[in-house]
Design a protein around this motif. Sequence first.
Motif, short mmCIF file in Angstrom:
data_model
loop_
_atom_site.label_atom_id
_atom_site.label_comp_id
_atom_site.label_asym_id
_atom_site.label_seq_id
_atom_site.Cartn_x
_atom_site.Cartn_y
_atom_site.Cartn_z
N PHE A 113 0.86 -1.18 0.00
CA PHE A 113 0.00 0.00 0.00
C PHE A 113 0.89 1.23 0.00
O PHE A 113 2.03 1.19 0.48
N CYS A 114 0.33 2.34 -0.47
CA CYS A 114 1.03 3.62 -0.37
C CYS A 114 -0.01 4.69 -0.07
O CYS A 114 -1.16 4.60 -0.51
N HIS A 115 0.40 5.69 0.71
CA HIS A 115 -0.44 6.86 0.94
C HIS A 115 0.46 8.08 1.00
O HIS A 115 1.68 7.97 1.13
N GLY A 116 -0.15 9.25 0.88
CA GLY A 116 0.62 10.49 0.84
C GLY A 116 0.60 11.28 2.12
O GLY A 116 0.93 12.47 2.10
N CYS A 117 0.23 10.67 3.24
CA CYS A 117 0.20 11.41 4.51
C CYS A 117 1.61 11.84 4.89
O CYS A 117 2.57 11.09 4.75
N PRO A 143 5.92 7.66 1.66
CA PRO A 143 7.12 8.41 1.25
C PRO A 143 7.23 9.81 1.84
O PRO A 143 8.33 10.23 2.20
N MET A 144 6.12 10.52 1.96
CA MET A 144 6.19 11.89 2.49
C MET A 144 6.70 11.88 3.92
O MET A 144 7.51 12.71 4.30
N ARG A 145 6.24 10.92 4.69
CA ARG A 145 6.66 10.82 6.08
C ARG A 145 8.06 10.23 6.18
O ARG A 145 8.90 10.72 6.94
#
Length: 171
Positions: A113-117, A143-145
Amino acid sequence: MSKTVVLVYSGGLDTSVCIPMMREDYGFDHIVTVTVDVGLPAEELKQAEEKAKLLGTEHYTIDAREEFVTDYIFPSIKANGDYQGYPISTSIARPLIALKGVEMAKKVEGDAFCHGCTGKGNDQFRIEFVMRALMPDTPVIAPMREHTMTRTWEIEYAEKKGIPIGQSKDK
């Protein structure tokens, strides 16, 4: 063998930057983007769909409006759910978005899974809790975190990769 990542996708800066990163930095060759409609304006949904396709993903938009209202909003109203005087509408949408991401990951046999948080707020926990509870052996990439990216870095990266965005360094 193809590696597939399922990205819960808003079409905004953070999630759009995730797409090339999943290919280049994480080695995924198949990216499935999932936008969950919990009452978004039609124009935002269309923009997310167009951008996801432009960036070469397999894209799905899931209409979860009725489920959001009956299973999340109504119970929240009955419980007088609020956060410091504000309705908890956005925060209660995150578990449903994650649930729909999990359903899609099962359907497409996703490897991750991936999310942008970004790690600044609680959305990461609301999303990851559901993903990890329902598919505990599936990695969750944020990735952002993980890279503590700044908005300026993301905007420069998007410009370099040709990702259409509405933000600028001045805005």
